[in-house]
Design an enzyme around this catalytic site. Structure first.
Site, PDB file in Angstrom:
ATOM      1  N   CYS A  98       0.820  -1.224   0.000  1.00 48.77           N
ATOM      2  CA  CYS A  98       0.000   0.000   0.000  1.00 48.77           C
ATOM      3  C   CYS A  98       0.853   1.273   0.000  1.00 48.77           C
ATOM      4  CB  CYS A  98      -0.913  -0.005   1.225  1.00 48.77           C
ATOM      5  SG  CYS A  98      -1.841   1.532   1.386  1.00 48.77           S
ATOM      6  N   VAL A 112      -6.020   0.793   5.446  1.00 51.84           N
ATOM      7  CA  VAL A 112      -4.722   1.093   6.035  1.00 51.84           C
ATOM      8  C   VAL A 112      -4.139   2.297   5.286  1.00 51.84           C
ATOM      9  CG1 VAL A 112      -4.284  -1.241   6.791  1.00 51.84           C
ATOM     10  CG2 VAL A 112      -3.500  -0.559   4.515  1.00 51.84           C
ATOM     11  N   GLU A 137      -5.881   7.608   7.952  1.00 52.50           N
ATOM     12  CA  GLU A 137      -5.628   8.587   6.887  1.00 52.50           C
ATOM     13  C   GLU A 137      -4.152   9.017   6.849  1.00 52.50           C
ATOM     14  OE1 GLU A 137      -7.572   9.332   4.415  1.00 52.50           O
ATOM     15  OE2 GLU A 137      -9.328   8.339   5.221  1.00 52.50           O
ATOM     16  N   SER A 138      -3.507   8.626   5.764  1.00 52.43           N
ATOM     17  CA  SER A 138      -2.061   8.844   5.668  1.00 52.43           C
ATOM     18  C   SER A 138      -1.659  10.318   5.800  1.00 52.43           C
ATOM     19  CB  SER A 138      -1.535   8.281   4.343  1.00 52.43           C
ATOM     20  OG  SER A 138      -2.138   8.922   3.239  1.00 52.43           O
TER      21      SER A 138
HETATM   22  N1  LIG Z   1      -7.245   8.114   2.047  1.00 57.08           N
HETATM   23  C1  LIG Z   1      -6.596   6.949   2.604  1.00 57.08           C
HETATM   24  C2  LIG Z   1      -6.492   5.895   1.522  1.00 57.08           C
HETATM   25  C3  LIG Z   1      -5.918   4.590   2.075  1.00 57.08           C
HETATM   26  C4  LIG Z   1      -6.206   3.429   1.132  1.00 57.08           C
HETATM   27  O1  LIG Z   1      -6.922   3.553   0.123  1.00 57.08           O
HETATM   28  N2  LIG Z   1      -5.637   2.276   1.491  1.00 57.08           N
HETATM   29  C5  LIG Z   1      -5.925   1.087   0.714  1.00 57.08           C
HETATM   30  C6  LIG Z   1      -4.707   0.222   0.537  1.00 57.08           C
HETATM   31  S1  LIG Z   1      -3.470   1.027  -0.426  1.00 57.08           S
HETATM   32  C7  LIG Z   1      -6.968   0.273   1.423  1.00 57.08           C
HETATM   33  O2  LIG Z   1      -6.902   0.088   2.611  1.00 57.08           O
HETATM   34  N3  LIG Z   1      -7.923  -0.210   0.642  1.00 57.08           N
HETATM   35  C8  LIG Z   1      -8.995  -0.999   1.125  1.00 57.08           C
HETATM   36  C9  LIG Z   1     -10.319  -0.353   0.786  1.00 57.08           C
HETATM   37  O3  LIG Z   1     -10.350   0.740   0.194  1.00 57.08           O
HETATM   38  O4  LIG Z   1     -11.340  -0.916   1.144  1.00 57.08           O
HETATM   39  C10 LIG Z   1      -5.229   7.330   3.167  1.00 57.08           C
HETATM   40  O5  LIG Z   1      -4.642   8.323   2.676  1.00 57.08           O
HETATM   41  O6  LIG Z   1      -4.764   6.683   4.117  1.00 57.08           O
END
Ligand SMILES: N[C@@H](CCC(=O)N[C@@H](CS)C(=O)NCC(=O)O)C(=O)O
Length: 193
Positions: A10, A50, A63-64
């Site tokens: 990720c 994550v 949230e990153s």
């Molecule tokens: N806006 C979130 C996006 C995080 C994200 O999309 N993570 C993905 C993995 S790269 C995830 O957990 N995806 C599972 C899902 O969307 O259900 C951030 O910045 O942390």
């Protein structure tokens, strides 16, 4: 010791990993299987995504962008935002405009959308033009804006066969940023994946 709920594949989690490494912070990394997410993850982040950062005592942050800004404020050294308020504001703009400036085009290519390679090349050209005039995305110094973008550039070049030959300033930036041990460690993960 804090915990990072993370996934090696990720790039959003990579932002948090890189900042934790830059700050020299120890943490427990709990690898989440994104194809079979545990139910308890939704208690920490109702969106089930994550990264999630958790401190002893129960402080939980998803949230990153929010995580890396928090780490910067909580552990100010070494500084990862420019001291100059204008550069700092432009750095925040890079974070806020991420989807438009890179993310949407990257994910379109990953989905195999029609015209996506050209769309991504347009975005890479825009990044290249910015980096012709300054060494780092927010200006004179390396920091959170670079960290927020580099995980996708590493994955685009190593996993999606994206060529950067036509973008020499972007190539130099990537070499400069990837020379940092915190980013080099991430590149190893991407290459191994
Ligand atoms: N806006 C979130 C996006 C995080 C994200 O999309 N993570 C993905 C993995 S790269 C995830 O957990 N995806 C599972 C899902 O969307 O259900 C951030 O910045 O942390």
């Amino acid at each position: 010791m804090p915990t990072l709920y993370t996934a090696e594949r990720c790039p959003y989690a990579a932002r948090a990993r890189i900042v934790l490494a830059e700050k020299g912070l120890d943490y427990n990394a709990v690898e989440i299987d994104l194809d079979d997410r545990p139910a308890w993850l939704y208690e920490k982040n109702p969106l089930g995504r994550v990264p999630v950062y958790e401190e002893d005592g129960g402080f939980v942050l998803p949230e990153s962008e929010v995580i890396i800004e928090y780490l910067e404020e909580r552990y100010p050294e070494p500084a990862l935002w420019p001291a100059d308020p204008a550069e700092r504001a432009l750095g925040r703009l890079w974070l806020q405009r991420f989807d438009d400036r890179l993310g949407d085009a990257y994910y379109a290519l990953r989905r195999g959308a029609e015209g996506a390679r050209e769309e991504l090349d347009t975005k890479l050209g825009e990044l290249d033009r910015v980096l012709e005039g300054q060494p780092y995305l927010s200006g004179r110094g390396y920091g959170l804006a670079d960290i927020a973008y580099v995980p996708w550039l590493l994955r685009a070049t190593e996993r999606l066969d994206v060529e950067l030959e036509g973008f020499p300033a972007l190539v130099s930036w990537l070499e400069r940023v990837a020379a940092r041990p915190a980013v080099a460690a991430e590149r190893v993960l991407v290459s191994a994946g």
